[in-house]
Design an enzyme around this catalytic site. Structure first.
Site, PDB file in Angstrom:
ATOM      1  N   VAL A  92    -103.265  28.197  10.061  1.00  0.00           N
ATOM      2  CA  VAL A  92    -103.689  26.871   9.624  1.00  0.00           C
ATOM      3  C   VAL A  92    -105.056  27.027   8.960  1.00  0.00           C
ATOM      4  CG1 VAL A  92    -104.841  26.319  11.827  1.00  0.00           C
ATOM      5  CG2 VAL A  92    -103.970  24.453  10.373  1.00  0.00           C
ATOM      6  N   SER A  97    -111.027  29.422  13.978  1.00  0.00           N
ATOM      7  CA  SER A  97    -111.980  28.354  14.287  1.00  0.00           C
ATOM      8  C   SER A  97    -111.278  27.004  14.405  1.00  0.00           C
ATOM      9  CB  SER A  97    -113.089  28.283  13.227  1.00  0.00           C
ATOM     10  OG  SER A  97    -112.599  27.786  11.989  1.00  0.00           O
ATOM     11  N   HIS A  99    -108.405  26.951  16.107  1.00  0.00           N
ATOM     12  CA  HIS A  99    -107.411  27.307  17.125  1.00  0.00           C
ATOM     13  C   HIS A  99    -108.058  27.646  18.450  1.00  0.00           C
ATOM     14  CE1 HIS A  99    -103.614  29.596  18.227  1.00  0.00           C
ATOM     15  NE2 HIS A  99    -103.106  28.681  17.438  1.00  0.00           N
ATOM     16  N   ASN A 100    -109.396  27.763  18.447  1.00  0.00           N
ATOM     17  CA  ASN A 100    -110.090  28.275  19.622  1.00  0.00           C
ATOM     18  C   ASN A 100    -110.773  27.146  20.384  1.00  0.00           C
ATOM     19  OD1 ASN A 100    -112.302  27.625  18.063  1.00  0.00           O
ATOM     20  ND2 ASN A 100    -113.137  29.688  17.953  1.00  0.00           N
ATOM     21  N   SER A 101    -111.576  27.515  21.374  1.00  0.00           N
ATOM     22  CA  SER A 101    -112.272  26.514  22.183  1.00  0.00           C
ATOM     23  C   SER A 101    -113.685  26.246  21.675  1.00  0.00           C
ATOM     24  CB  SER A 101    -112.324  26.966  23.649  1.00  0.00           C
ATOM     25  OG  SER A 101    -112.960  28.219  23.768  1.00  0.00           O
ATOM     26  N   HIS A 466    -110.121  38.059  20.873  1.00  0.00           N
ATOM     27  CA  HIS A 466    -111.264  38.460  20.053  1.00  0.00           C
ATOM     28  C   HIS A 466    -111.056  39.836  19.421  1.00  0.00           C
ATOM     29  CE1 HIS A 466    -114.110  35.735  22.671  1.00  0.00           C
ATOM     30  NE2 HIS A 466    -113.343  35.036  21.848  1.00  0.00           N
ATOM     31  N   ASN A 510    -118.739  35.445  22.560  1.00  0.00           N
ATOM     32  CA  ASN A 510    -117.653  34.917  21.740  1.00  0.00           C
ATOM     33  C   ASN A 510    -118.051  35.046  20.270  1.00  0.00           C
ATOM     34  OD1 ASN A 510    -117.739  33.589  24.461  1.00  0.00           O
ATOM     35  ND2 ASN A 510    -115.737  32.864  23.788  1.00  0.00           N
ATOM     36  N   PRO A 511    -117.202  35.621  19.417  1.00  0.00           N
ATOM     37  CA  PRO A 511    -117.660  36.063  18.092  1.00  0.00           C
ATOM     38  C   PRO A 511    -117.474  35.080  16.945  1.00  0.00           C
ATOM     39  CG  PRO A 511    -115.490  36.971  18.532  1.00  0.00           C
ATOM     40  CD  PRO A 511    -115.881  36.182  19.769  1.00  0.00           C
TER      41      PRO A 511
END
Length: 546
Positions: A92, A97, A99-101, A466, A510-511
């Site tokens: 998407v 960014s 799809h993550n938290s 990650h 978290n990267p």
């Protein structure tokens, strides 16, 4: 403009083509398009994210795992890890960014300085990179007390409000266990500390993804073209090995179309798909390409090597009281602590989730609950190294992803993970958590010895999603680094890479914000090169007219 049907695109030649609209790709495209004299195309295989609430609304992020917005890559059988595991990769606009938290960290100074000092990535030290973090963010903490933070960038960072009573109690418990409260993103590396995160989210609950932050504001810009639903098949090169464009396939009919770049192509499809596309295009380990009948353009043995990740375990507890029913994103607290003395960065991190997390435990018979919490220890600098390889020469086939979890010869990764399980239990057992910590669901109190915990970890560990390092940048003379420090693919011209694959070593945190920073840096490098060419051309013209 946005085009979701390639047949409606008449002009298929652009100054710059960015392949992949993810965390870095969106940043590259937006920054390049700031120059009205250049045309930029951004090509994304997934759909537009505008008007898609399950993507835009941050607290719904867990709905996206194994959904239609997920490439959902299985991993190869693991000799010492969980072979059932899958790597979620977003399909998407905004990439991971979206799809993550949205946990938001600046990389520690020590990580960035090591990229340059140890791996030869000149120009990527903290002094060079931190101004890019400042430029990309609008940070809630910006002000006289935090002048290093940005207050006018596209990506909005906020502090998670401490509304979760279990989380507040957990931080008290951390202090009782010798882990003090510590503020994140201050410019000082937190080696031993815990707190609620900063997250990239807007005040209305919308995730501040790279798409929301960089692309939504420019979709109608005259010199910018967003192309969605188009999958890259192969990069195109001329006889001089200059990348002149990309062949893309529409999802409706499977027809191949060619986009042409006058200046450069930027590949930004992530740590799994970027090495795949390079290899399909003839750039990679020669023997592997030959196995699949692919003509070798550049023998680049480092493509698909050095796969690194943050492997993650889980300790789950029933809660004695009802857990929160609302949250910014359900995983709001981070805990850092070292497992040995003398470290300049923590080797152990934990996320606290106000939800159960039985994705990999239930199949093994561990009990679960609908009212519980989780602590997920992960190894910040895992020493195991994996690979990404082609399954076939068919671009539609998923690549072979082999993280080789817990295979480092020294046993470092497993040692840290076992220590993490024990530390999670220690925190949950503190007096501050007495009103919250119920039965330990997994691994369960029966698992006490190192061997029992190792067996549990091998069966049930997950990933923090990650993956990095598979097309790393490094010194020009390093043949195992497919990229030079300016992100240019060695052996060809007109092609750069900007995504998590370029990291020579994983970051401690978290990267995702760092991947956006890589996009910012890539755009700067391209603009500098263009300015240099313009200056040279002007000088040559002046000399000719003299």
């Amino acid at each position: 403009m946005h085009i979701d049907n390639i047949e409606n695109l008449s002009d298929r030649e652009f100054d710059y083509i960015v392949v992949g609209g993810g965390s870095a790709g969106a940043a590259v495209a937006a920054r390049l398009s700031e120059d009205p004299a250049v045309s930029v195309a951004l090509v994304e295989a997934g759909p537009d994210d505008r008007g898609v609430p399950e993507v835009l609304q941050l607290d719904r992020w867990m709905e996206l795992l194994e959904s239609g917005y997920d490439w959902d890559y299985p991993i190869e059988p693991q000799e010492n890890g969980n072979s059932f595991m899958r790597h979620a990769r977003a399909k998407v606009m905004g990439g991971c960014s979206s799809h993550n938290s949205c946990i938001a960290f600046w990389a520690p100074r020590e990580d960035l300085d090591e990229w340059e000092a140890k791996y030869g990535a000149t120009g990527w030290n903290a002094e060079a990179a931190w101004p890019l973090y400042k430029r990309l963010e609008t940070n809630e903490d910006a002000g006289p007390d935090a002048p290093h933070h940005g207050d006018s960038g596209p990506v909005h960072l906020m502090n998670v409000p401490p509304k979760d009573p279990t989380g507040v109690a957990l931080l008290d418990a951390c202090e009782q266990a010798g882990i003090p409260r510590a503020k994140f993103n201050t410019g000082t590396t937190v080696v031993n500390g815990a707190n609620f995160f900063q997250i990239n989210r807007r005040a209305d609950g919308t995730r501040s993804s790279s798409s929301v932050s960089y692309i939504h504001p420019i979709v109608e810009q005259e010199n910018f073209t967003l192309l969605t639903g188009l999958r890259a098949r192969q990069l195109v090169f001329d006889a001089d090995r200059r990348c002149t464009g990309v062949d893309i396939v529409d999802s409706a009919f499977g027809h191949t179309h060619r986009l042409t770049a006058r200046n450069e192509v930027v590949l930004s499809t992530g740590a799994i798909d970027t090495p795949k596309l390079l290899m399909l295009s003839g750039i990679g380990p020669a023997a592997h390409l030959a196995e699949h009948g692919i003509e070798v353009l550049v023998d680049s043995p480092g493509v698909g090597e050095h796969l690194q990740d943050h492997p993650e375990g889980v300790v789950q507890f029933e809660a004695k009281q009802p857990m929160v029913a609302e949250s910014t994103q359900w995983w709001e607290i981070g805990i850092f602590t070292p497992t040995e003395d003398g470290l300049d960065r923590p080797d152990l991190m934990m996320h606290y989730g106000s939800v159960p997390f039985d994705m990999n435990t239930l199949r093994h018979g561990y009990p679960t609950t609908e009212n519980g919490f989780s602590l997920t220890p992960n190894v910040t600098h895992a020493r195991s190294r994996g690979t990404v390889r082609l399954r076939s020469r068919d671009f539609r086939d998923k690549p072979m992803v082999d993280p080789r979890y817990f295979t480092d010869p020294e046993g470092h990764d497993m040692r840290v993970m076992v220590a993490g399980i024990r530390k999670a239990r220690e925190i949950a057992a503190q007096p501050a958590m007495a009103e919250w910590t119920g039965r330990e669901l997994s691994p369960g109190v029966e698992a006490q010895t190192d061997e029992e915990l190792q067996d549990y970890i091998r069966k049930t560990h997950n990933t923090v999603y990650h993956p990095v390092g598979t097309v790393r940048m490094g010194a020009v003379e390093d043949e195992m680094s497919p990229l030079d420090p300016e992100l240019r693919v060695k052996g060809v011209t007109g092609l750069r890479v900007a995504d998590a694959s370029v990291m020579p070593e994983h970051v401690t945190v978290n990267p995702n914000i760092t991947v956006m920073m890589i996009g910012e840096r890539c755009a700067d490098l391209i603009r500098s090169a263009r300015a240099g060419e313009t200056t040279t051309a002007d000088a040559e013209l002046s000399a000719a007219l003299a």
